[in-house]
Design a protein around this motif. Structure first.
Motif, PDB file in Angstrom:
ATOM      1  N   ASP A  47       0.849  -1.396   0.023  1.00  0.00           N
ATOM      2  CA  ASP A  47       0.177  -0.022   0.107  1.00  0.00           C
ATOM      3  C   ASP A  47       0.927   1.288   0.096  1.00  0.00           C
ATOM      4  OD1 ASP A  47      -2.176  -1.569   0.227  1.00  0.00           O
ATOM      5  OD2 ASP A  47      -2.740  -1.096   2.226  1.00  0.00           O
ATOM      6  N   THR A  48       0.399   2.307  -1.059  1.00  0.00           N
ATOM      7  CA  THR A  48       1.024   3.349  -0.867  1.00  0.00           C
ATOM      8  C   THR A  48      -0.157   4.420  -0.495  1.00  0.00           C
ATOM      9  OG1 THR A  48       2.685   2.842  -2.675  1.00  0.00           O
ATOM     10  CG2 THR A  48       2.399   5.303  -2.326  1.00  0.00           C
ATOM     11  N   VAL A  49       0.023   5.129   0.462  1.00  0.00           N
ATOM     12  CA  VAL A  49      -0.977   5.801   1.168  1.00  0.00           C
ATOM     13  C   VAL A  49      -0.752   7.319   1.263  1.00  0.00           C
ATOM     14  CG1 VAL A  49      -2.480   5.827   3.288  1.00  0.00           C
ATOM     15  CG2 VAL A  49      -1.148   3.571   2.707  1.00  0.00           C
ATOM     16  N   THR A  50      -1.896   8.133   1.080  1.00  0.00           N
ATOM     17  CA  THR A  50      -1.906   9.753   1.316  1.00  0.00           C
ATOM     18  C   THR A  50      -3.098   9.903   2.130  1.00  0.00           C
ATOM     19  OG1 THR A  50      -0.923  10.047  -0.701  1.00  0.00           O
ATOM     20  CG2 THR A  50      -1.913  11.753   0.277  1.00  0.00           C
ATOM     21  N   ALA A  51      -2.764  10.320   3.357  1.00  0.00           N
ATOM     22  CA  ALA A  51      -3.654  10.888   4.258  1.00  0.00           C
ATOM     23  C   ALA A  51      -4.147  12.493   4.282  1.00  0.00           C
ATOM     24  CB  ALA A  51      -3.273  10.379   5.635  1.00  0.00           C
ATOM     25  N   THR A  52      -5.313  12.667   4.160  1.00  0.00           N
ATOM     26  CA  THR A  52      -5.653  14.057   4.098  1.00  0.00           C
ATOM     27  C   THR A  52      -6.476  14.334   5.204  1.00  0.00           C
ATOM     28  OG1 THR A  52      -5.620  14.086   1.650  1.00  0.00           O
ATOM     29  CG2 THR A  52      -6.553  16.040   2.922  1.00  0.00           C
ATOM     30  N   LEU A  53      -6.010  15.252   6.280  1.00  0.00           N
ATOM     31  CA  LEU A  53      -6.725  15.730   7.212  1.00  0.00           C
ATOM     32  C   LEU A  53      -7.396  17.061   7.276  1.00  0.00           C
ATOM     33  CD1 LEU A  53      -4.582  13.478   8.295  1.00  0.00           C
ATOM     34  CD2 LEU A  53      -5.171  14.025  10.676  1.00  0.00           C
ATOM     35  N   PRO A  54      -8.685  17.334   7.327  1.00  0.00           N
ATOM     36  CA  PRO A  54      -9.154  18.493   7.298  1.00  0.00           C
ATOM     37  C   PRO A  54      -8.732  19.551   8.490  1.00  0.00           C
ATOM     38  CG  PRO A  54     -10.724  17.214   8.080  1.00  0.00           C
ATOM     39  CD  PRO A  54      -9.712  16.289   7.596  1.00  0.00           C
ATOM     40  N   PRO A  55      -8.995  20.756   8.371  1.00  0.00           N
ATOM     41  CA  PRO A  55      -8.868  21.589   9.508  1.00  0.00           C
ATOM     42  C   PRO A  55     -10.013  21.295  10.620  1.00  0.00           C
ATOM     43  CG  PRO A  55      -9.771  22.840   7.679  1.00  0.00           C
ATOM     44  CD  PRO A  55      -9.249  21.753   7.123  1.00  0.00           C
ATOM     45  N   THR A  56      -9.712  21.469  11.885  1.00  0.00           N
ATOM     46  CA  THR A  56     -10.590  21.263  12.842  1.00  0.00           C
ATOM     47  C   THR A  56     -11.352  22.508  13.337  1.00  0.00           C
ATOM     48  OG1 THR A  56      -8.986  21.371  15.065  1.00  0.00           O
ATOM     49  CG2 THR A  56      -9.224  19.282  13.684  1.00  0.00           C
ATOM     50  N   ALA A  57     -12.242  22.369  14.073  1.00  0.00           N
ATOM     51  CA  ALA A  57     -12.963  23.476  14.760  1.00  0.00           C
ATOM     52  C   ALA A  57     -12.302  24.319  15.624  1.00  0.00           C
ATOM     53  CB  ALA A  57     -14.314  22.887  15.320  1.00  0.00           C
ATOM     54  N   SER A  58     -11.349  23.632  16.406  1.00  0.00           N
ATOM     55  CA  SER A  58     -10.714  24.173  17.341  1.00  0.00           C
ATOM     56  C   SER A  58      -9.153  24.705  16.683  1.00  0.00           C
ATOM     57  CB  SER A  58     -10.011  23.163  18.240  1.00  0.00           C
ATOM     58  OG  SER A  58      -9.128  22.020  17.649  1.00  0.00           O
ATOM     59  N   GLY A  59      -9.170  25.060  15.364  1.00  0.00           N
ATOM     60  CA  GLY A  59      -8.057  25.651  14.654  1.00  0.00           C
ATOM     61  C   GLY A  59      -6.883  25.036  14.294  1.00  0.00           C
ATOM     62  N   VAL A  60      -6.937  23.538  14.503  1.00  0.00           N
ATOM     63  CA  VAL A  60      -5.773  22.717  14.036  1.00  0.00           C
ATOM     64  C   VAL A  60      -5.960  22.788  12.338  1.00  0.00           C
ATOM     65  CG1 VAL A  60      -4.744  20.453  13.786  1.00  0.00           C
ATOM     66  CG2 VAL A  60      -5.875  21.172  16.055  1.00  0.00           C
ATOM     67  N   ALA A  61      -4.734  22.972  11.840  1.00  0.00           N
ATOM     68  CA  ALA A  61      -4.444  23.058  10.418  1.00  0.00           C
ATOM     69  C   ALA A  61      -4.510  22.023   9.735  1.00  0.00           C
ATOM     70  CB  ALA A  61      -2.906  24.054  10.134  1.00  0.00           C
ATOM     71  N   PRO A  62      -5.015  22.085   8.431  1.00  0.00           N
ATOM     72  CA  PRO A  62      -4.919  20.809   7.598  1.00  0.00           C
ATOM     73  C   PRO A  62      -3.841  20.277   7.497  1.00  0.00           C
ATOM     74  CG  PRO A  62      -4.947  22.739   6.103  1.00  0.00           C
ATOM     75  CD  PRO A  62      -5.459  23.183   7.510  1.00  0.00           C
ATOM     76  N   GLU A  63      -3.673  19.035   7.097  1.00  0.00           N
ATOM     77  CA  GLU A  63      -2.184  18.153   7.139  1.00  0.00           C
ATOM     78  C   GLU A  63      -2.499  16.905   6.090  1.00  0.00           C
ATOM     79  OE1 GLU A  63       0.319  15.168  10.194  1.00  0.00           O
ATOM     80  OE2 GLU A  63      -1.659  16.304  10.970  1.00  0.00           O
ATOM     81  N   VAL A  64      -1.186  16.800   5.410  1.00  0.00           N
ATOM     82  CA  VAL A  64      -1.206  15.741   4.323  1.00  0.00           C
ATOM     83  C   VAL A  64       0.057  14.999   4.617  1.00  0.00           C
ATOM     84  CG1 VAL A  64      -0.880  15.255   2.175  1.00  0.00           C
ATOM     85  CG2 VAL A  64      -2.459  17.056   2.416  1.00  0.00           C
ATOM     86  N   ARG A  65       0.021  13.741   4.719  1.00  0.00           N
ATOM     87  CA  ARG A  65       1.199  12.954   4.836  1.00  0.00           C
ATOM     88  C   ARG A  65       1.081  11.618   4.073  1.00  0.00           C
ATOM     89  NH1 ARG A  65       1.081  11.297  11.395  1.00  0.00           N
ATOM     90  NH2 ARG A  65       3.361  10.949  10.546  1.00  0.00           N
ATOM     91  N   SER A  66       2.217  11.067   3.662  1.00  0.00           N
ATOM     92  CA  SER A  66       2.227   9.871   2.853  1.00  0.00           C
ATOM     93  C   SER A  66       3.043   8.745   3.199  1.00  0.00           C
ATOM     94  CB  SER A  66       2.518  10.248   1.370  1.00  0.00           C
ATOM     95  OG  SER A  66       1.510  11.122   0.743  1.00  0.00           O
ATOM     96  N   TRP A  67       3.099   7.739   2.973  1.00  0.00           N
ATOM     97  CA  TRP A  67       3.871   6.713   3.586  1.00  0.00           C
ATOM     98  C   TRP A  67       3.502   5.206   2.590  1.00  0.00           C
ATOM     99  CZ3 TRP A  67      -0.543   7.953   6.305  1.00  0.00           C
ATOM    100  CH2 TRP A  67      -1.506   6.963   6.541  1.00  0.00           C
ATOM    101  N   ARG A  68       4.271   4.276   2.868  1.00  0.00           N
ATOM    102  CA  ARG A  68       4.065   3.091   2.321  1.00  0.00           C
ATOM    103  C   ARG A  68       4.304   2.056   3.357  1.00  0.00           C
ATOM    104  NH1 ARG A  68       8.292   0.110  -1.987  1.00  0.00           N
ATOM    105  NH2 ARG A  68       6.862  -1.503  -2.801  1.00  0.00           N
ATOM    106  N   GLU A  69       3.491   0.981   3.260  1.00  0.00           N
ATOM    107  CA  GLU A  69       3.372  -0.264   4.112  1.00  0.00           C
ATOM    108  C   GLU A  69       2.888  -1.653   3.555  1.00  0.00           C
ATOM    109  OE1 GLU A  69      -0.917  -0.224   6.202  1.00  0.00           O
ATOM    110  OE2 GLU A  69       0.428   1.273   6.985  1.00  0.00           O
TER     111      GLU A  69
END
Length: 208
Positions: free
Chosen positions: A140-162
């Protein structure tokens, strides 16, 4: 229709340039392959404070591949109990049947999307001499996208292979035998329980 199964697997971390070894010579395995490629998208649902992830429970809506649908995964000792429902049971809102199974953790809190995983999956089946599928090895080659949160945490993108090795009709010693071959080729046993836990690790630490 609700479908349940017990998921027994092992995970391995690999570098981007990892070359999968031949697995046809593993004891008990008569043939491996050919590889099949799937493009998967999974939207994971949880509460704002990530109650399900903290309880080692995952709730997702996956499209693509042979097991598209809603999936709820619950701890079951060293394995996990996996409950499936078809895609048409909901889109933005998780099916009530699955939420009920996780009610003890949710305690009435609403759920919604917390991360989207896009995965290019290359699957190889390991078969015995009769053609029975003993296990599947997923690269698996994975890309994770996290949206911003209501508490102000910024969006985030990270990738990895497993890699994931999951039993189908085989026995647990096969997992160890396949794992030995993968480690000899440069794979490393993964300490994480799931892709979701890794994708959310920073937020789980911040909010823990």
């Amino acid at each position: 229709m609700v479908h349940e199964q017990l998921e027994i697997e092992r995970k391995f971390d690999v570098d981007p340039g990892f070359v999968p070894p031949a697995l046809g010579g593993v004891p008990g395995v008569a043939a491996a392959g050919p590889p099949r490629v799937h493009d998967l998208e999974a939207v994971y649902h949880d509460t704002a404070d990530l109650r399900l992830a903290r309880g080692r429970v995952t709730l997702r809506r996956r499209t693509g591949g042979p097991d598209a649908g809603w999936h709820l995964k619950l701890p079951a000792g060293a394995a996990r109990r996996e409950v499936h429902l078809p895609l048409d049971r909901g889109t933005d809102v998780a099916p009530a049947e699955l939420l009920e199974l996780a009610a003890g953790l949710l305690e009435g809190a609403p759920t919604g999307p917390v991360v989207t995983l896009r995965t290019r999956r290359v699957v190889v089946e390991l078969r015995d001499g009769a053609g029975r599928v003993l296990a599947e090895v997923a690269d698996d080659t994975v890309t994770a996208t996290l949206p911003p949160t209501a508490s102000g945490v910024a969006p985030e993108v990270r990738s990895w292979r497993e890699l994931e090795v999951e039993l189908v009709d085989g026995e647990e010693p096969l997992l160890a035998a396949v794992g030995e071959v993968l480690v000899a080729a440069g794979a490393r046993p993964s300490p994480r329980a799931s892709k979701l836990a890794f994708a959310l690790s920073a937020r789980l630490a911040d909010e823990g």
